[in-house]
Scaffold this active site. Structure first.
Site, PDB file in Angstrom:
ATOM      1  N   ASP A  69       2.767  -3.901  10.346  1.00  0.00           N
ATOM      2  CA  ASP A  69       2.230  -4.990   9.639  1.00  0.00           C
ATOM      3  C   ASP A  69       3.165  -5.527   8.530  1.00  0.00           C
ATOM      4  O   ASP A  69       4.123  -4.721   7.992  1.00  0.00           O
ATOM      5  CB  ASP A  69       0.709  -4.553   8.818  1.00  0.00           C
ATOM      6  CG  ASP A  69       0.818  -3.008   8.359  1.00  0.00           C
ATOM      7  OD1 ASP A  69       2.113  -2.356   8.171  1.00  0.00           O
ATOM      8  OD2 ASP A  69      -0.134  -2.438   8.279  1.00  0.00           O
ATOM      9  N   CYS A  94       0.592  -0.988  -0.101  1.00  0.00           N
ATOM     10  CA  CYS A  94       0.075  -0.219   1.042  1.00  0.00           C
ATOM     11  C   CYS A  94       1.349   0.132   1.982  1.00  0.00           C
ATOM     12  O   CYS A  94       0.839   0.670   2.890  1.00  0.00           O
ATOM     13  CB  CYS A  94      -1.057  -1.171   1.758  1.00  0.00           C
ATOM     14  SG  CYS A  94      -2.244   0.001   2.804  1.00  0.00           S
ATOM     15  N   HIS A  96       3.769  -1.443   3.380  1.00  0.00           N
ATOM     16  CA  HIS A  96       4.108  -2.431   4.574  1.00  0.00           C
ATOM     17  C   HIS A  96       5.697  -2.817   4.523  1.00  0.00           C
ATOM     18  O   HIS A  96       5.954  -3.169   5.597  1.00  0.00           O
ATOM     19  CB  HIS A  96       3.327  -3.657   4.544  1.00  0.00           C
ATOM     20  CG  HIS A  96       1.815  -3.683   4.771  1.00  0.00           C
ATOM     21  ND1 HIS A  96       0.991  -4.604   5.064  1.00  0.00           N
ATOM     22  CD2 HIS A  96       1.154  -2.263   4.986  1.00  0.00           C
ATOM     23  CE1 HIS A  96      -0.352  -3.948   5.200  1.00  0.00           C
ATOM     24  NE2 HIS A  96      -0.597  -2.722   5.188  1.00  0.00           N
ATOM     25  N   GLU A 128      -4.448  -6.702   5.498  1.00  0.00           N
ATOM     26  CA  GLU A 128      -5.147  -6.317   4.523  1.00  0.00           C
ATOM     27  C   GLU A 128      -6.072  -7.459   4.465  1.00  0.00           C
ATOM     28  O   GLU A 128      -7.276  -7.318   3.535  1.00  0.00           O
ATOM     29  CB  GLU A 128      -4.443  -6.526   3.183  1.00  0.00           C
ATOM     30  CG  GLU A 128      -3.143  -5.615   2.926  1.00  0.00           C
ATOM     31  CD  GLU A 128      -3.570  -4.023   2.986  1.00  0.00           C
ATOM     32  OE1 GLU A 128      -5.058  -3.967   2.771  1.00  0.00           O
ATOM     33  OE2 GLU A 128      -2.976  -3.155   3.047  1.00  0.00           O
ATOM     34  N   HIS A 154       1.292   4.570   9.615  1.00  0.00           N
ATOM     35  CA  HIS A 154       0.958   3.983   8.163  1.00  0.00           C
ATOM     36  C   HIS A 154       1.373   5.200   7.358  1.00  0.00           C
ATOM     37  O   HIS A 154       1.347   6.481   7.538  1.00  0.00           O
ATOM     38  CB  HIS A 154      -0.506   3.888   8.046  1.00  0.00           C
ATOM     39  CG  HIS A 154      -1.153   3.183   7.074  1.00  0.00           C
ATOM     40  ND1 HIS A 154      -0.683   3.444   5.585  1.00  0.00           N
ATOM     41  CD2 HIS A 154      -1.623   1.671   6.760  1.00  0.00           C
ATOM     42  CE1 HIS A 154      -1.051   2.662   4.792  1.00  0.00           C
ATOM     43  NE2 HIS A 154      -1.884   1.561   5.746  1.00  0.00           N
ATOM     44  N   HIS A 347      -2.570   1.323  -2.406  1.00  0.00           N
ATOM     45  CA  HIS A 347      -3.518   0.223  -3.214  1.00  0.00           C
ATOM     46  C   HIS A 347      -3.434   0.609  -4.857  1.00  0.00           C
ATOM     47  O   HIS A 347      -3.953  -0.261  -5.293  1.00  0.00           O
ATOM     48  CB  HIS A 347      -5.005   0.002  -2.927  1.00  0.00           C
ATOM     49  CG  HIS A 347      -4.857  -0.503  -1.384  1.00  0.00           C
ATOM     50  ND1 HIS A 347      -5.947  -1.268  -0.971  1.00  0.00           N
ATOM     51  CD2 HIS A 347      -4.067  -0.345  -0.317  1.00  0.00           C
ATOM     52  CE1 HIS A 347      -5.731  -1.586   0.354  1.00  0.00           C
ATOM     53  NE2 HIS A 347      -4.652  -1.159   0.768  1.00  0.00           N
TER      54      HIS A 347
END
Length: 376
Positions: A69, A94, A96, A128, A154, A347
């Site tokens: 992402d 996050c 990415h 997101e 992730h 976050h």
């Protein structure tokens, strides 16, 4: 291939976070890097602010996909890093930026060391929100280069840098945003009997929403209904004509998600009657659960357990959401957690992933893809 190069790429990308479908600078940066690589075996196509990259195999029998992402979050960064975000109110909170640098590292490896099968790298925007995976799945590029299997990673701040965690089956929850607007009748605070007060209505609504999970969801299932933001009124001596509630729904099954929404709508109808007001509801961005293919997940775990310099740990499912679930709904594959050892979670405005994890990520993905593709 120097790992320091991809750490620098991560830092470059960290400085230019952009929101969903606004990743113009990010896409430009990635395309410029891709142009520095040998082009003989590589095909590149853009899709909105995302990118498809195909690396042609030596004797392809299947196509293997890898997804990363691209977008950031509307968060003001507070890390104090020398390479912190240069976009006010925007941050890669996050991970990415880490995801993209790992994907470029893996892609670079296979440009120089092609394997038997075709590889397709998906640089997906808007994870997101408002959600890029589903429209990317429906794109013409995906129809042309649709993988036979696909996987992704992730970052996980709670695990030490370089640790990999995953499980078969459900990994991430079904998620939905929740926006509720109430409209009554405003007026002077001294004459409440002439108004329809939406502060009172919204307070009753929040209280009733908390009964959904405790009284409507199977105790052996799991669900979350959270209202994270409420706004109502204009000044202290006026009755509020409108109110807005914003929140999120998380469930471990699609069926529970539908049940929760049915109850929210029923409660809201009751609020309309009880407080003589109008109500509207918007579920905003909705993500399907991330469900790891059991056979492919077990295969990846067996591979990890043979690696001397990678630590594998099993994990439980989480209530986090990821729109990669839409891809796994249609294509067999899996997602895994990559530890980045940070005291601050996803976050968070101070999230600072340990960059040592980038090397582990590149090594694990590239080695597994090589093993997978070269099997008879």
């Amino acid at each position: 291939m120097a790992i320091s190069q991809f750490i620098q790429i991560r830092r470059d990308l960290h400085q230019i976070p952009e929101l969903g479908f606004q990743e113009v600078k990010t896409q430009k940066y990635l395309l410029e890097y891709l142009q520095t690589l040998p082009q003989e075996r590589m095909e590149i196509e853009t899709w909105r602010t995302g990118i498809f990259v195909k690396i042609k195999g030596l004797k392809p029998e299947k196509t293997i996909g890898y997804r990363t992402d691209m977008d950031g979050l509307p968060i003001e960064e507070e890390t104090g890093l020398p390479f912190r975000s240069t976009h006010p109110g925007r941050m890669h909170a996050c991970g990415h930026d880490v995801h993209m640098s790992i994907a470029l590292g893996v892609l670079t490896h296979f440009v120089h060391h092609p394997v038997r099968d075709d590889l397709v790298f998906l640089f997906q925007p808007a994870e997101e929100g408002p959600g890029g995976a589903l429209p990317m799945m429906e794109s013409e590029q995906m129809k042309k280069w649709r993988p036979d299997m696909i996987f992704a990673l992730h970052i996980a701040p709670e695990y030490p840098a370089g640790t990999i965690a995953l499980k078969e089956g459900l990994l991430f929850a079904n998620t939905s945003e929740l926006y509720i607007d109430l409209k009554g009748k405003g007026g002077h605070a001294a004459y409440p009997h002439k108004t329809k007060d939406m502060v009172i209505a919204s307070a009753h609504l929040v209280t009733q929403l908390q009964s959904i999970v405790s009284r409507n969801v199977d105790p052996l299932d799991s669900a979350v209904v959270t209202i994270g933001k409420m706004t109502a009124g204009t000044v202290q001596n006026a009755i509020a004509e409108t109110a807005r509630l914003e929140g999120t729904i998380r469930t471990l099954s699609p069926e529970a998600m539908e049940k929760v929404k049915e109850r929210i709508e029923a409660i809201l109808h009751g609020i309309e009657i009880a407080f003589d007001c109008e109500a509207s509801i918007d579920y905003g961005c909705r993500y399907y659960q991330v469900n790891n293919d059991p056979e492919l997940t077990r295969d990846f775990i067996r591979f990890l357990e043979k690696q001397e310099d990678i630590t594998f740990v099993p994990c439980r499912e989480a209530m986090t959401g990821e729109d990669f679930g839409y891809m796994l709904k249609e294509i067999p594959g899996f997602m895994f957690w990559l530890g980045v050892g940070s005291p601050y979670g996803l976050h968070h405005s101070k999230l600072n992933p340990d960059e040592k994890a980038i090397e582990t990520g590149i090594q694990a993905v590239a080695s597994y893809l090589t093993s997978l593709s070269n099997r008879k």
